[in-house]
Design an enzyme around this catalytic site. Sequence first.
Site, PDB file in Angstrom:
ATOM      1  N   HIS A   1       0.854  -1.181   0.000  1.00 18.15           N
ATOM      2  CA  HIS A   1       0.000   0.000   0.000  1.00 18.15           C
ATOM      3  C   HIS A   1       0.894   1.237   0.000  1.00 18.15           C
ATOM      4  CE1 HIS A   1      -3.865   2.052   1.646  1.00 18.15           C
ATOM      5  NE2 HIS A   1      -3.181   2.868   0.898  1.00 18.15           N
TER       6      HIS A   1
ATOM      7  N   ARG B   1       1.757   4.738   0.159  1.00 23.34           N
ATOM      8  CA  ARG B   1       1.019   5.949   0.517  1.00 23.34           C
ATOM      9  C   ARG B   1       1.753   7.163  -0.042  1.00 23.34           C
ATOM     10  NH1 ARG B   1      -3.137   5.041   4.051  1.00 23.34           N
ATOM     11  NH2 ARG B   1      -3.224   2.950   4.965  1.00 23.34           N
TER      12      ARG B   1
ATOM     13  N   HIS C   1       6.194   4.077   4.303  1.00 24.17           N
ATOM     14  CA  HIS C   1       6.755   2.723   4.357  1.00 24.17           C
ATOM     15  C   HIS C   1       7.096   2.262   2.940  1.00 24.17           C
ATOM     16  CE1 HIS C   1       2.505   1.890   3.759  1.00 24.17           C
ATOM     17  NE2 HIS C   1       2.193   1.959   5.038  1.00 24.17           N
TER      18      HIS C   1
ATOM     19  N   GLU D   1      -2.595  -1.683  -3.196  1.00 23.48           N
ATOM     20  CA  GLU D   1      -3.689  -0.916  -2.626  1.00 23.48           C
ATOM     21  C   GLU D   1      -3.375   0.567  -2.705  1.00 23.48           C
ATOM     22  OE1 GLU D   1      -3.759  -2.395   1.366  1.00 23.48           O
ATOM     23  OE2 GLU D   1      -5.151  -3.971   0.832  1.00 23.48           O
TER      24      GLU D   1
ATOM     25  N   HIS E   1      -7.676  -6.005   7.164  1.00 23.14           N
ATOM     26  CA  HIS E   1      -7.394  -4.968   8.174  1.00 23.14           C
ATOM     27  C   HIS E   1      -7.607  -5.501   9.593  1.00 23.14           C
ATOM     28  CE1 HIS E   1      -6.097  -0.797   8.811  1.00 23.14           C
ATOM     29  NE2 HIS E   1      -6.623  -1.030   9.997  1.00 23.14           N
TER      30      HIS E   1
HETATM   31  C1  LIG Z   1      -6.273  -1.100   3.282  1.00 14.60           C
HETATM   32  C2  LIG Z   1      -5.881  -1.646   4.582  1.00 14.60           C
HETATM   33  O1  LIG Z   1      -6.661  -1.838   5.465  1.00 14.60           O
HETATM   34  C3  LIG Z   1      -4.492  -1.962   4.817  1.00 14.60           C
HETATM   35  O2  LIG Z   1      -4.063  -2.749   3.800  1.00 14.60           O
HETATM   36  C4  LIG Z   1      -3.608  -0.771   4.803  1.00 14.60           C
HETATM   37  O3  LIG Z   1      -2.738  -0.912   3.730  1.00 14.60           O
HETATM   38  C5  LIG Z   1      -2.787  -0.697   6.033  1.00 14.60           C
HETATM   39  O4  LIG Z   1      -1.995   0.432   5.852  1.00 14.60           O
HETATM   40  P1  LIG Z   1      -0.774   0.678   6.827  1.00 14.60           P
HETATM   41  O5  LIG Z   1       0.155  -0.511   6.692  1.00 14.60           O
HETATM   42  O6  LIG Z   1      -0.192   1.981   6.322  1.00 14.60           O
HETATM   43  O7  LIG Z   1      -1.368   0.778   8.215  1.00 14.60           O
HETATM   44  N1  LIG Z   2      -6.046  -4.824   3.106  1.00 20.96           N
HETATM   45  C1  LIG Z   2      -5.591  -5.151   4.442  1.00 20.96           C
HETATM   46  C2  LIG Z   2      -4.098  -5.298   4.428  1.00 20.96           C
HETATM   47  O1  LIG Z   2      -3.479  -5.369   3.379  1.00 20.96           O
HETATM   48  C3  LIG Z   2      -3.357  -5.399   5.705  1.00 20.96           C
HETATM   49  O2  LIG Z   2      -4.023  -4.763   6.757  1.00 20.96           O
HETATM   50  P1  LIG Z   2      -3.353  -4.993   8.207  1.00 20.96           P
HETATM   51  O3  LIG Z   2      -3.293  -6.484   8.421  1.00 20.96           O
HETATM   52  O4  LIG Z   2      -1.974  -4.393   8.164  1.00 20.96           O
HETATM   53  O5  LIG Z   2      -4.288  -4.303   9.176  1.00 20.96           O
END
Ligand SMILES: CC(=O)[C@@H](O)[C@H](O)COP(=O)(O)O
Ligand SMILES: NCC(=O)COP(=O)(O)O
Length: 238
Positions: free
Chosen positions: A43, A45, A50, A70, A190
């Site tokens: 993900h 950002r 990160h 993501e 999540h």
């Molecule tokens: C979309 C989601 O819920 C997670 O995949 C998110 O990528 C977590 O992001 P962080 O690792 O920045 O907390």
């Molecule tokens: N889409 C959820 C993800 O990739 C990871 O979420 P988390 O386990 O770091 O809360």
Amino acid sequence: MTKLSVNINKIATLRNSRGGNRPDVVQVARDCERFGAQGITVHPRPDERHIRYSDVLALKEVVQTEFNIEGYPDQRYMDLIEKVRPAQATLVPDPPHVLTSNAGWDTHANRQFLQEILQTLKGWGVRTSIFVNPDEKMVEGAAQCGTDRIELYTEAYATGYHQNRHEAVKPYTNAAYAAKALGLGLNAGHDLDLDNLAFLKQAIPYLEEVSIGHALISDALYLGLEETIRRYLAQLKD
Ligand SMILES: CC(=O)[C@@H](O)[C@H](O)COP(=O)(O)O
Ligand SMILES: NCC(=O)COP(=O)(O)O
């Protein structure tokens, strides 16, 4: 079968804390796959706190399982997806400076925006997923947007699990049933962890993918990455 996609954001958090390339995000992705993970999720950002956009380009060259990227579909994200063409793009409505993802899309208020983005992604041959709260109306909206899949945002489930897991899972089984009836593929993620994952899987056996990062990487500090992935996979057995 429910696939485990390991989110390696937090490996990059540790790496960035000292500069350099230790731990090596690319090597960790390779090892996660070698230990049995069926996907890698990142993900990136906008502030690159990160995962960096450069990490995503490097990972594209090595990820052999399903690569799931993501993010909020701004121009930078869309340019990245066009370049990388991952197996899946998961659209998340995060504003740039949230601590972590904290809501699903309002798929009705954002319908035209999402329809256009999804059409572009599908034109690139990328499977699409939209991050949504466990709300049947939002699931219906996601189907109207034309997404391939939804990802149920499972923070509320994880928060309520220890108080009353049967109550906590109810909105998710209802939303999952609605998704299935609408022909949508179903992901979840999540705050999933070794305590709450098996019950979710038992309640929604047709989950196609869970993406798990924060808890899994934290567990690996105690158990090691190979044993941790083995334990998460064991929770997903049909
Ligand atoms: C979309 C989601 O819920 C997670 O995949 C998110 O990528 C977590 O992001 P962080 O690792 O920045 O907390
Ligand atoms: N889409 C959820 C993800 O990739 C990871 O979420 P988390 O386990 O770091 O809360």
